[in-house]
Motif scaffolding. Structure first.
Motif, PDB file in Angstrom:
ATOM      1  N   THR A  57       0.810  -1.224   0.000  1.00  0.00           N
ATOM      2  CA  THR A  57       0.000   0.000   0.000  1.00  0.00           C
ATOM      3  C   THR A  57       0.844   1.276   0.000  1.00  0.00           C
ATOM      4  OG1 THR A  57      -0.187  -0.068   2.413  1.00  0.00           O
ATOM      5  CG2 THR A  57      -1.961  -1.107   1.128  1.00  0.00           C
ATOM      6  N   ALA A  59      -5.390  -0.935   0.684  1.00  0.00           N
ATOM      7  CA  ALA A  59      -5.462  -2.389   0.837  1.00  0.00           C
ATOM      8  C   ALA A  59      -6.733  -2.971   0.236  1.00  0.00           C
ATOM      9  CB  ALA A  59      -5.342  -2.760   2.317  1.00  0.00           C
ATOM     10  N   ARG A  92      -6.898  -5.708  -2.707  1.00  0.00           N
ATOM     11  CA  ARG A  92      -7.571  -7.005  -2.502  1.00  0.00           C
ATOM     12  C   ARG A  92      -8.662  -7.215  -3.563  1.00  0.00           C
ATOM     13  NH1 ARG A  92      -7.263  -5.489   2.879  1.00  0.00           N
ATOM     14  NH2 ARG A  92      -5.637  -6.625   3.971  1.00  0.00           N
ATOM     15  N   VAL A  98      -1.583  -8.622   1.278  1.00  0.00           N
ATOM     16  CA  VAL A  98      -1.396  -7.173   1.244  1.00  0.00           C
ATOM     17  C   VAL A  98      -0.572  -6.772   2.463  1.00  0.00           C
ATOM     18  CG1 VAL A  98      -2.501  -4.898   1.265  1.00  0.00           C
ATOM     19  CG2 VAL A  98      -3.567  -6.781   0.004  1.00  0.00           C
TER      20      VAL A  98
END
Length: 191
Positions: A158, A164, A168, A175
């Motif tokens: 990130t 995140a 995802r 992550v």
């Protein structure tokens, strides 16, 4: 923004090239575009007939002004060293021009085994498959698409323009907030 923080240089070069063409763009307008192909980003602001010359100007200005302000992301050097220590290969596949990728990596002291540039999203899957990548770490939704297309573990970080949840949703299987979180997990990345 995965291995290096080149954001200041990218933003400055984009603004320089756009101002030369009498277009103003703020950091806030440019930030979400980081990681995407240069010509696509320029096309958001310029007529089609100006994009090629603007890209050439950007690349020249980048090598003169952006490399020196680029820094390694926290944990990047250590992660590359850990992969090498484990007998792995470090492949860097970037949307940046290969000359720029090599210049910034040299500047920050990161020594990959292979560098491939000028590729984005699914197009990155070719070199990932060719070099049998087991994992691909990236900060962009396009990186997650590339990992899936190549059959590699999709790792989102990130540190770039995506959070995140966005990573995802794009398919990241793991992550992390920074590369420092991956150094001790090299065996997991090896598959």
């Amino acid at each position: 923004m995965t291995l290096v923080d080149s954001s200041r240089g990218i933003l400055d070069c984009m603004q320089h090239v756009l101002r030369a063409r009498e277009v103003d763009a703020s950091d806030a307008q440019l930030w979400p575009l980081l990681g995407a192909p240069l010509r696509d980003n320029l096309a958001h602001f310029l007529p089609a007939d100006q994009v090629a010359s603007a890209a050439a100007d950007y690349r020249a200005h980048y090598l003169e002004h952006a490399v020196e302000v680029t820094v390694a992301m926290p944990g990047a050097v250590e992660l590359v060293d850990a992969i090498h220590a484990a007998g792995g290969t470090v492949l860097v596949v970037s949307a940046k021009h290969p000359v720029a990728v090599e210049a910034v990596l040299e500047h920050v002291g990161i020594r990959p085994d292979v560098v491939v540039g000028d590729l984005f999203a699914h197009d990155k899957a070719g070199p990932l498959r060719e070099h049998a990548a087991t994992a691909y770490v990236g900060d962009h939704v396009g990186d997650q698409q590339a990992a899936h297309a190549a059959g590699a573990l999709a790792v989102g970080v990130t540190t770039g323009p995506h959070d995140a949840e966005t990573l995802r949703d794009a398919g990241a299987q793991l992550v992390v907030g920074s590369l420092t979180e991956l150094t001790g997990r090299v065996a997991e990345l090896a598959g």
